[in-house]
Design a protein around this motif. Structure first.
Motif, PDB file in Angstrom:
ATOM      1  N   GLY A   1       0.868  -1.176   0.000  1.00 56.47           N
ATOM      2  CA  GLY A   1       0.000   0.000   0.000  1.00 56.47           C
ATOM      3  C   GLY A   1       0.910   1.232   0.000  1.00 56.47           C
ATOM      4  O   GLY A   1       1.528   1.527   1.018  1.00 56.47           O
ATOM      5  N   VAL A   2       1.000   1.905  -1.136  1.00 59.20           N
ATOM      6  CA  VAL A   2       1.988   2.993  -1.284  1.00 59.20           C
ATOM      7  C   VAL A   2       1.747   4.089  -0.247  1.00 59.20           C
ATOM      8  O   VAL A   2       2.685   4.620   0.344  1.00 59.20           O
ATOM      9  N   ASP A   3       0.487   4.409   0.013  1.00 59.32           N
ATOM     10  CA  ASP A   3       0.190   5.536   0.901  1.00 59.32           C
ATOM     11  C   ASP A   3      -0.056   5.132   2.356  1.00 59.32           C
ATOM     12  O   ASP A   3      -0.008   5.982   3.240  1.00 59.32           O
ATOM     13  N   ASP A   4      -0.368   3.859   2.586  1.00 57.57           N
ATOM     14  CA  ASP A   4      -0.717   3.502   3.975  1.00 57.57           C
ATOM     15  C   ASP A   4       0.165   2.415   4.574  1.00 57.57           C
ATOM     16  O   ASP A   4      -0.001   2.063   5.744  1.00 57.57           O
ATOM     17  N   GLY A   5       1.082   1.868   3.785  1.00 56.06           N
ATOM     18  CA  GLY A   5       1.979   0.858   4.354  1.00 56.06           C
ATOM     19  C   GLY A   5       1.324  -0.495   4.564  1.00 56.06           C
ATOM     20  O   GLY A   5       1.891  -1.348   5.256  1.00 56.06           O
TER      21      GLY A   5
ATOM     22  N   LEU B   1       8.035   3.894   4.850  1.00 57.92           N
ATOM     23  CA  LEU B   1       8.366   4.204   6.247  1.00 57.92           C
ATOM     24  C   LEU B   1       7.425   3.515   7.233  1.00 57.92           C
ATOM     25  O   LEU B   1       7.786   3.290   8.387  1.00 57.92           O
ATOM     26  N   LEU B   2       6.206   3.238   6.780  1.00 54.60           N
ATOM     27  CA  LEU B   2       5.188   2.744   7.723  1.00 54.60           C
ATOM     28  C   LEU B   2       5.168   1.218   7.795  1.00 54.60           C
ATOM     29  O   LEU B   2       5.264   0.540   6.769  1.00 54.60           O
ATOM     30  N   PRO B   3       4.987   0.676   9.011  1.00 53.49           N
ATOM     31  CA  PRO B   3       4.784  -0.757   9.126  1.00 53.49           C
ATOM     32  C   PRO B   3       3.380  -1.115   8.636  1.00 53.49           C
ATOM     33  O   PRO B   3       2.499  -0.266   8.687  1.00 53.49           O
ATOM     34  N   PRO B   4       3.170  -2.341   8.179  1.00 56.07           N
ATOM     35  CA  PRO B   4       4.159  -3.409   8.046  1.00 56.07           C
ATOM     36  C   PRO B   4       4.967  -3.365   6.749  1.00 56.07           C
ATOM     37  O   PRO B   4       5.973  -4.044   6.639  1.00 56.07           O
ATOM     38  N   ALA B   5       4.570  -2.527   5.769  1.00 57.23           N
ATOM     39  CA  ALA B   5       5.236  -2.580   4.455  1.00 57.23           C
ATOM     40  C   ALA B   5       6.708  -2.189   4.542  1.00 57.23           C
ATOM     41  O   ALA B   5       7.541  -2.722   3.806  1.00 57.23           O
ATOM     42  N   ALA B   6       7.032  -1.264   5.450  1.00 59.92           N
ATOM     43  CA  ALA B   6       8.411  -0.763   5.514  1.00 59.92           C
ATOM     44  C   ALA B   6       9.412  -1.894   5.690  1.00 59.92           C
ATOM     45  O   ALA B   6      10.532  -1.828   5.180  1.00 59.92           O
TER      46      ALA B   6
ATOM     47  N   VAL C   1      -4.785  -3.789  14.460  1.00 62.79           N
ATOM     48  CA  VAL C   1      -3.783  -2.733  14.670  1.00 62.79           C
ATOM     49  C   VAL C   1      -2.469  -3.130  14.008  1.00 62.79           C
ATOM     50  O   VAL C   1      -1.835  -2.322  13.314  1.00 62.79           O
ATOM     51  N   ASP C   2      -2.070  -4.389  14.165  1.00 66.74           N
ATOM     52  CA  ASP C   2      -0.807  -4.835  13.560  1.00 66.74           C
ATOM     53  C   ASP C   2      -0.845  -4.724  12.034  1.00 66.74           C
ATOM     54  O   ASP C   2       0.175  -4.448  11.406  1.00 66.74           O
ATOM     55  N   ALA C   3      -2.021  -4.956  11.451  1.00 72.62           N
ATOM     56  CA  ALA C   3      -2.111  -4.905   9.990  1.00 72.62           C
ATOM     57  C   ALA C   3      -2.089  -3.469   9.478  1.00 72.62           C
ATOM     58  O   ALA C   3      -1.692  -3.220   8.337  1.00 72.62           O
ATOM     59  N   ALA C   4      -2.514  -2.524  10.297  1.00 70.06           N
ATOM     60  CA  ALA C   4      -2.578  -1.130   9.842  1.00 70.06           C
ATOM     61  C   ALA C   4      -2.283  -0.196  11.022  1.00 70.06           C
ATOM     62  O   ALA C   4      -3.157   0.526  11.491  1.00 70.06           O
ATOM     63  N   PRO C   5      -1.049  -0.223  11.516  1.00 68.50           N
ATOM     64  CA  PRO C   5      -0.735   0.561  12.722  1.00 68.50           C
ATOM     65  C   PRO C   5      -1.002   2.055  12.544  1.00 68.50           C
ATOM     66  O   PRO C   5      -1.582   2.695  13.432  1.00 68.50           O
ATOM     67  N   ALA C   6      -0.602   2.600  11.411  1.00 65.88           N
ATOM     68  CA  ALA C   6      -0.730   4.052  11.231  1.00 65.88           C
ATOM     69  C   ALA C   6      -2.199   4.469  11.237  1.00 65.88           C
ATOM     70  O   ALA C   6      -2.578   5.457  11.863  1.00 65.88           O
ATOM     71  N   ARG C   7      -3.023   3.684  10.540  1.00 65.37           N
ATOM     72  CA  ARG C   7      -4.441   4.050  10.457  1.00 65.37           C
ATOM     73  C   ARG C   7      -5.074   4.035  11.847  1.00 65.37           C
ATOM     74  O   ARG C   7      -5.850   4.929  12.197  1.00 65.37           O
ATOM     75  N   HIS C   8      -4.724   3.033  12.662  1.00 65.13           N
ATOM     76  CA  HIS C   8      -5.345   2.942  13.980  1.00 65.13           C
ATOM     77  C   HIS C   8      -4.786   3.981  14.948  1.00 65.13           C
ATOM     78  O   HIS C   8      -5.513   4.489  15.805  1.00 65.13           O
ATOM     79  N   ALA C   9      -3.505   4.301  14.810  1.00 68.45           N
ATOM     80  CA  ALA C   9      -2.955   5.360  15.667  1.00 68.45           C
ATOM     81  C   ALA C   9      -3.659   6.678  15.348  1.00 68.45           C
ATOM     82  O   ALA C   9      -4.043   7.439  16.245  1.00 68.45           O
TER      83      ALA C   9
ATOM     84  N   ALA D   1       7.199   7.984  11.760  1.00 64.45           N
ATOM     85  CA  ALA D   1       7.497   6.545  11.820  1.00 64.45           C
ATOM     86  C   ALA D   1       8.971   6.410  12.139  1.00 64.45           C
ATOM     87  O   ALA D   1       9.815   6.760  11.326  1.00 64.45           O
ATOM     88  N   GLN D   2       9.277   5.967  13.344  1.00 65.90           N
ATOM     89  CA  GLN D   2      10.674   5.854  13.793  1.00 65.90           C
ATOM     90  C   GLN D   2      11.057   4.381  13.897  1.00 65.90           C
ATOM     91  O   GLN D   2      10.379   3.616  14.568  1.00 65.90           O
ATOM     92  N   ALA D   3      12.142   4.039  13.232  1.00 62.34           N
ATOM     93  CA  ALA D   3      12.625   2.643  13.274  1.00 62.34           C
ATOM     94  C   ALA D   3      14.082   2.671  13.713  1.00 62.34           C
ATOM     95  O   ALA D   3      14.970   2.326  12.958  1.00 62.34           O
ATOM     96  N   ASP D   4      14.313   3.124  14.924  1.00 64.62           N
ATOM     97  CA  ASP D   4      15.681   3.384  15.379  1.00 64.62           C
ATOM     98  C   ASP D   4      16.196   2.327  16.337  1.00 64.62           C
ATOM     99  O   ASP D   4      17.345   2.387  16.757  1.00 64.62           O
ATOM    100  N   ALA D   5      15.321   1.415  16.728  1.00 64.88           N
ATOM    101  CA  ALA D   5      15.685   0.531  17.837  1.00 64.88           C
ATOM    102  C   ALA D   5      16.285  -0.770  17.335  1.00 64.88           C
ATOM    103  O   ALA D   5      16.814  -0.850  16.236  1.00 64.88           O
ATOM    104  N   THR D   6      16.213  -1.764  18.147  1.00 65.72           N
ATOM    105  CA  THR D   6      16.766  -3.083  17.864  1.00 65.72           C
ATOM    106  C   THR D   6      15.778  -4.093  18.427  1.00 65.72           C
ATOM    107  O   THR D   6      15.132  -3.804  19.444  1.00 65.72           O
ATOM    108  N   PRO D   7      15.662  -5.253  17.809  1.00 64.45           N
ATOM    109  CA  PRO D   7      14.726  -6.253  18.368  1.00 64.45           C
ATOM    110  C   PRO D   7      15.083  -6.640  19.807  1.00 64.45           C
ATOM    111  O   PRO D   7      14.213  -7.105  20.537  1.00 64.45           O
ATOM    112  N   TRP D   8      16.328  -6.371  20.236  1.00 64.61           N
ATOM    113  CA  TRP D   8      16.678  -6.675  21.633  1.00 64.61           C
ATOM    114  C   TRP D   8      15.861  -5.831  22.611  1.00 64.61           C
ATOM    115  O   TRP D   8      15.789  -6.134  23.801  1.00 64.61           O
ATOM    116  N   LEU D   9      15.277  -4.761  22.099  1.00 59.12           N
ATOM    117  CA  LEU D   9      14.514  -3.857  22.975  1.00 59.12           C
ATOM    118  C   LEU D   9      13.158  -4.451  23.373  1.00 59.12           C
ATOM    119  O   LEU D   9      12.501  -3.947  24.288  1.00 59.12           O
ATOM    120  N   ALA D  10      12.745  -5.515  22.695  1.00 61.26           N
ATOM    121  CA  ALA D  10      11.457  -6.132  23.038  1.00 61.26           C
ATOM    122  C   ALA D  10      11.624  -6.891  24.352  1.00 61.26           C
ATOM    123  O   ALA D  10      11.780  -8.106  24.380  1.00 61.26           O
TER     124      ALA D  10
END
Ligand code: NAX
Ligand code: K
Length: 546
Positions: free
Chosen positions: A173-177, A200-205, A391-399, A428-437
């Motif tokens: 989804g080009v505009d919604d991720g 930039l947006l999950p999940p497509a990013a 929410v997982d399928a469309a995080p931006a829309r639900h936020a 949309a910030q993707a600065d972390a690491t999976p270790w942060l979970a």
């Protein structure tokens, strides 16, 4: 800052240029060819003799690849074009043929998947130019089936080919991720004119790989358009960061009121306070019973428990809303924050304060920090039936929906953190690491964000009036950035990848600045605790301000 623009905005910006005869596709194709060559070099392959497969759809996206393929063929690559549309870009096809690209016209072929997979097996680079910004996801058949077959082939291949997506990975989804159907995951996406929201947006990013933005001359045309999605880089966060001056004292630097932790979850208080104190602020006023207060004091003797004026609140970490005494304390803090028009972070149990509309039409200086499950509960409580999967399928829309329903700013936690205000751009910030979970990481984030908001002091009160409602959102994105950066430092992964705003069509030499990200993001790092993240905060901030 990376600014992503919608497909419609990109088209509007390109129209006058195309009308004036600007060679946009030539620029796009040349840059695409340059990036493909760079990928080959980086993997130690010689450019002459390398085998490249173009997956060519029927629009200009396919045209970009055909022209790029002709450049690569002239540089000695063996280029194959699997043409999957009845009417591919005519000039692109002619140029490709003239340059020696081997064209396989496969539209309507009965054994399409086998034919393309056979070509793919021999190629070291696959160029995904099936669809770009002119298509609406999901991919239709037969392309959907083909992409599924290619993705399986790639996963099974011992030396995985490099996948370079043109403009966007086809099918997102080009505009919604959104990712409503099959998509071939890319290693690199070479995108034209500006980043697109879906990159930039999950999940497509997660399917776009590294994003390279090619300057095709749209910047002027896009300058007047508000971006749909932004991603802050270190420089942007440094510019937003409140710095103490010589005249500052603890009250001018910002005081944060914290209502966090309980008998059941005392550690949350320690972590939220640690996040705040180590982010840097004037003072923390902690409100809680003897336990966790004693634990907070054991670790942070500087924390004050006397009530008094604050410039922001952080409320709810480690509090069960059914704990009547703690719930009352949360409510008191929230009401005080709203009355004083200071920012309020509502995390975890604090989110229950906005499950009904007792506090209707919140100012954007209230920042909600749910994860996907908490956001689903909140939306459902406010009459928008939502599951965690939705929410997982469309995080931006639900936020965004939660921001619209409540009026507040919403920071939705996840591998990519999405921040939405009721209007203005998403972040949309993707600065972390999976270790942060890991447990408690969210408590630290609430403290970081609270400290940053308190650092703005009374200045943010004016935003509660509705003016510049996007400022709290940018600060929430900055907090996510710093939290992610601290996590990477703690995990031994160095600093976050440096987003590259614009990569010009001629790539810089391999020792150039652009390669910093590769050197700092190699290593897998190692496990971290939430407290490790808090401990790394001062270094993360110092590194940022260098
Ligand atoms: N915006 C710009 O400034 C530039 C854009 N360029 C390229 O042009 C592209 C846009 O080109 P177009 O508008 O021709 O559109 P696209 O090439 O993105 O898509 C149109 C093609 O896809 C097919 N299609 C549409 N939806 C589909 C679906 N769901 N499943 C399967 N097939 C589908 C259509 O039948 C058509 O053949 C950009 O993505 C970019 O690659 C560049 O050439 C130059 C600069
Ligand atoms: K594409």
């Amino acid at each position: 800052m990376i600014r992503a623009h919608t497909a419609a905005d990109v088209r509007t910006a390109e129209e006058p240029l195309l009308a004036a005869g600007e060679p946009l596709m030539d620029r796009a194709a040349f840059a695409l060819a340059t990036h493909v060559a760079a990928e080959l070099r980086e993997r130690g392959h010689r450019i002459p003799g390398s085998v490249i497969l173009l997956l060519v759809g029927g629009g200009n996206n396919g045209g970009d690849a055909l022209f790029a393929g002709s450049h690569l063929a002239r540089r000695g690559c063996q280029v194959h074009a699997a043409v999957l549309a009845e009417h591919p870009h005519a000039a692109g096809l002619a140029a490709a043929r003239a340059a020696g690209v081997r064209v396989h016209e496969l539209a309507g072929a009965p054994d399409l998947n086998d034919a393309v997979t056979a070509l793919a097996r021999r190629a070291g680079v696959w160029v995904d130019a099936l669809t770009g910004i002119g298509a609406r996801a999901p991919l239709r058949e037969p392309l959907a089936g083909l992409v599924t077959a290619l993705a399986a082939e790639r996963a099974a291949s011992p030396d995985e080919p490099v996948v370079v997506a043109v403009d966007v990975p086809s099918g997102i989804g080009v505009d919604d991720g959104a990712v409503p159907g099959p998509v071939l995951p890319a290693d690199v996406t070479v995108t034209m004119g500006a980043a697109k929201p879906g990159l930039l947006l999950p999940p497509a990013a997660a399917l776009a790989g590294r994003v390279e933005v090619v300057d095709v001359g749209l910047e002027g045309g896009l300058a007047g358009q508000a971006p749909a999605v932004c991603r802050l880089s270190a420089t942007d966060v440094a510019d937003l960061w409140p710095l103490p001056g010589p005249a500052d004292h603890k009250y001018t630097r910002g005081v944060l009121g914290v209502v966090a932790g309980s008998q059941t979850y005392p550690g949350a208080a320690v972590l939220a306070v640690a996040g705040a104190v180590r982010t840097g602020l004037g003072m923390v006023r902690y409100h809680g019973p003897e336990i966790p207060t004693s634990l907070v004091h054991a670790r942070h003797p500087e924390v004050v428990t006397a009530p008094g004026r604050v410039q922001a609140w952080a409320i709810g970490c480690g509090i069960d809303p059914d704990d009547a005494a703690r719930a009352q304390e949360m409510e008191r803090g929230f009401a005080a924050g709203l009355a004083a028009r200071v920012p309020v972070v509502l995390d975890a149990g604090g989110l229950s304060l906005v499950h009904d509309d007792a506090h209707a039409d919140l100012p954007a200086t209230v920042v909600l920090t749910p994860h996907a499950g908490e956001l689903a509960l909140l939306l459902t409580a406010r009459g928008e039936d939502t599951t965690r999967e939705d929410v997982d399928a469309a995080p931006a829309r639900h936020a965004r929906l939660a921001a619209e329903v409540t009026g507040a700013t919403v920071l939705l936690k996840g591998p990519t953190t999405v921040v939405a205000a009721p209007d203005g751009p998403l972040y949309a910030q993707a600065d972390a690491t999976p270790w942060l979970a890991t447990a408690g990481a969210g408590d630290v984030l609430a403290g970081v964000l609270g400290a940053l908001l308190a650092g703005y002091g009374d200045a943010l009160a004016v935003y509660a009036e509705g003016r510049l409602a996007g400022v709290p959102a940018s600060l929430a994105a900055a907090a996510a950035y710093v939290h992610g950066r601290a996590a990477r430092l703690a995990a031994g992964q160095g600093t976050p990848p440096r987003p590259r705003d614009v990569i010009f069509s001629v790539r810089r030499a391999s020792h150039g600045e652009d390669d910093i990200s590769r050197h700092t993001t190699t290593g897998q790092g190692g496990p971290i605790s939430a407290l490790d993240v808090a401990v790394a905060l001062p270094a993360a901030v110092a590194g940022l301000l260098r």
